[in-house]
Design an enzyme around this catalytic site. Structure first.
Site, PDB file in Angstrom:
ATOM      1  N   GLU A  30      25.538  46.116  48.685  1.00 30.38           N
ATOM      2  CA  GLU A  30      26.348  45.938  49.896  1.00 30.38           C
ATOM      3  C   GLU A  30      25.626  46.333  51.179  1.00 30.38           C
ATOM      4  O   GLU A  30      26.138  47.114  51.979  1.00 30.38           O
ATOM      5  CB  GLU A  30      27.658  46.716  49.772  1.00 30.38           C
ATOM      6  CG  GLU A  30      28.523  46.242  48.631  1.00 30.38           C
ATOM      7  CD  GLU A  30      29.806  47.039  48.465  1.00 30.38           C
ATOM      8  OE1 GLU A  30      30.037  47.996  49.225  1.00 30.38           O
ATOM      9  OE2 GLU A  30      30.584  46.689  47.561  1.00 30.38           O
TER      10      GLU A  30
ATOM     11  N   ASN B 117      22.968  43.285  45.026  1.00 29.07           N
ATOM     12  CA  ASN B 117      24.379  43.092  44.680  1.00 29.07           C
ATOM     13  C   ASN B 117      25.253  43.182  45.923  1.00 29.07           C
ATOM     14  O   ASN B 117      25.085  44.088  46.747  1.00 29.07           O
ATOM     15  CB  ASN B 117      24.800  44.186  43.675  1.00 29.07           C
ATOM     16  CG  ASN B 117      26.141  43.939  43.040  1.00 29.07           C
ATOM     17  OD1 ASN B 117      26.367  42.915  42.408  1.00 29.07           O
ATOM     18  ND2 ASN B 117      27.061  44.885  43.185  1.00 29.07           N
TER      19      ASN B 117
ATOM     20  N   HIS C 122      35.054  39.876  43.405  1.00 33.86           N
ATOM     21  CA  HIS C 122      36.419  40.400  43.447  1.00 33.86           C
ATOM     22  C   HIS C 122      37.221  39.346  44.193  1.00 33.86           C
ATOM     23  O   HIS C 122      37.253  39.322  45.425  1.00 33.86           O
ATOM     24  CB  HIS C 122      36.464  41.739  44.177  1.00 33.86           C
ATOM     25  CG  HIS C 122      35.740  42.823  43.471  1.00 33.86           C
ATOM     26  ND1 HIS C 122      36.216  43.426  42.330  1.00 33.86           N
ATOM     27  CD2 HIS C 122      34.543  43.413  43.728  1.00 33.86           C
ATOM     28  CE1 HIS C 122      35.358  44.345  41.926  1.00 33.86           C
ATOM     29  NE2 HIS C 122      34.341  44.357  42.753  1.00 33.86           N
TER      30      HIS C 122
ATOM     31  N   GLU D  66      31.079  41.859  39.020  1.00 31.05           N
ATOM     32  CA  GLU D  66      32.252  42.739  39.143  1.00 31.05           C
ATOM     33  C   GLU D  66      33.530  41.901  39.186  1.00 31.05           C
ATOM     34  O   GLU D  66      34.419  42.132  39.999  1.00 31.05           O
ATOM     35  CB  GLU D  66      32.133  43.611  40.403  1.00 31.05           C
ATOM     36  CG  GLU D  66      30.856  44.422  40.462  1.00 31.05           C
ATOM     37  CD  GLU D  66      30.752  45.331  41.675  1.00 31.05           C
ATOM     38  OE1 GLU D  66      31.803  45.614  42.297  1.00 31.05           O
ATOM     39  OE2 GLU D  66      29.631  45.773  41.999  1.00 31.05           O
TER      40      GLU D  66
ATOM     41  N   ASP E 238      37.010  40.239  38.965  1.00 36.31           N
ATOM     42  CA  ASP E 238      38.442  40.353  38.686  1.00 36.31           C
ATOM     43  C   ASP E 238      39.171  39.354  39.580  1.00 36.31           C
ATOM     44  O   ASP E 238      38.649  38.930  40.608  1.00 36.31           O
ATOM     45  CB  ASP E 238      38.988  41.778  38.851  1.00 36.31           C
ATOM     46  CG  ASP E 238      38.526  42.492  40.106  1.00 36.31           C
ATOM     47  OD1 ASP E 238      38.438  41.852  41.175  1.00 36.31           O
ATOM     48  OD2 ASP E 238      38.260  43.709  40.038  1.00 36.31           O
TER      49      ASP E 238
END
Length: 357
Positions: A163, A205, A241, A269, A271
């Site tokens: 990030e 990432n 996400h 990651e 979801d």
């Protein structure tokens, strides 16, 4: 990731902890689950995993056995973040991360390390550093190389920098790393990590690839520039996400643009929020669960279409709806993962399988 900082507590210094030269006893698992031959990962042509909570692996047999059966790749949800591993300048705490690595070894799983350099989950001594840039450069290098060296040959890959960009923009985040070391701290982080373990695969990432072109292009430009300079970068981690109403076009663009770099692509990651509107008092209905299955299928299908040699795998952020960060962060009910709070597969589980059929 910013949403997980509240989960990451500084570990007690009374735990067995050390610098890099001290020997540690081998972690002892409560049980050793067998290597799975019939879980979800066996039905996919690429690795499938989850970010896992070490305390649940230790203390919850249902959680531990579900991970052992269904996954063949694991990421530490919090146990390898800076505050957990390096709580003070001359102290490294390895217990939880070592336990996870031993669990992975005994149950036949790949370990992906998350994360060496991040603007959050920093211990106060790092976040409030006020010495010279030269001293901080040495701290930066030692931090990376002590951790990577400790896990050399055990952790297959790392999110080296996490990030580095602002939320939805294309500008670099003004983290403590950038403020003191300058923009090129990112390149040096990869170089230092590679020196410590030349065999480890190294990833950049970030989240927001599927939001739109602004941040996505900034990430791709960074990665391509590192690659062009010969910096040892091997892959892109796309957090993903996301939400049930994210457009097909944005999801596809995120995956195909990452693949256009020629690097490995990790949906790192994943979801899928089913209540991004944060409506109170609602429940997951059969229709909503099926809609989620359709979204999982679409993402998996788009990922499976990229070149096989670039498919590093798909990782969900934790395992079941009961363990997810999403409801707590949003302050509303949600069901973002393929397993429900009772450790049972949801329609999303079948959607993942259908994505490769």
């Amino acid at each position: 990731m910013k949403k997980h900082f509240w989960k990451t507590a500084l570990l007690c210094l009374g735990l067995a902890a050390c610098g890099k030269e001290e020997e540690f006893p081998k972690p002892v698992l409560v049980t050793t689950p067998p290597v799975s031959t019939d879980g979800l990962h066996t039905k996919l042509p690429f690795p499938f995993g989850a970010a896992v909570n070490v305390n649940l692996i230790r203390n919850n047999a249902q959680y531990r056995n579900l991970v052992a059966k269904e996954m063949n790749s694991i990421t530490a949800e919090n146990a390898m973040k800076p505050a957990a591993l390096h709580p003070s300048k001359d102290l490294y705490v390895w217990n939880d991360a070592d336990y996870l690595v031993e669990f992975a070894k005994q149950s036949g799983k790949r370990v992906h390390g998350h994360t060496l350099i991040w603007h959050q989950s920093l211990p106060a001594w790092l976040e409030n550093y006020n010495g010279t840039p030269a001293e901080f450069e040495q701290i930066f290098k030692t931090h990376i190389q002590t951790i990577v060296s400790h896990f050399k040959g055990k952790v297959a890959s790392w999110d080296v920098v996490n990030e580095a960009f602002e939320n939805e923009g294309g500008t670099l985040r003004n983290s403590v790393w950038r403020r003191i070391l300058g923009d090129d701290y990112i390149a040096r982080a990869f170089q230092y990590a590679h020196e410590a373990d030349p065999a480890a695969l190294l990833f950049y990432n970030d989240y927001g690839h599927e939001y739109g072109p602004t941040k996505r292009n900034a990430i791709i430009n960074l990665v391509n520039s590192l690659k062009a300079r010969g910096i040892p970068i091997h892959g892109i981690g796309m957090q993903m996400h996301t939400r049930y109403n994210q457009s097909d076009a944005n999801l596809t663009a995120a995956i195909t643009t990452a693949a256009s770099t020629g690097l490995k692509v990790h949906i790192s990651e994943l979801d899928i929020s089913m209540n991004p509107e944060k409506t109170q008092g609602i429940m997951l209905t059969p229709a909503t669960a099926q809609l989620q299955a359709t979204r999982y299928k679409f993402i998996v299908k788009a990922y499976n279409a990229i070149p096989k040699e670039q498919q590093f795998g798909i990782t969900t952020w934790n395992v079941t709806d009961g363990d997810s960060w999403v409801p707590g962060f949003n302050g509303a009910p949600d069901w973002p993962l393929p397993f429900d709070k009772n450790y049972q597969p949801k329609p999303a589980y079948q959607g993942i399988i259908e994505g490769v059929q």
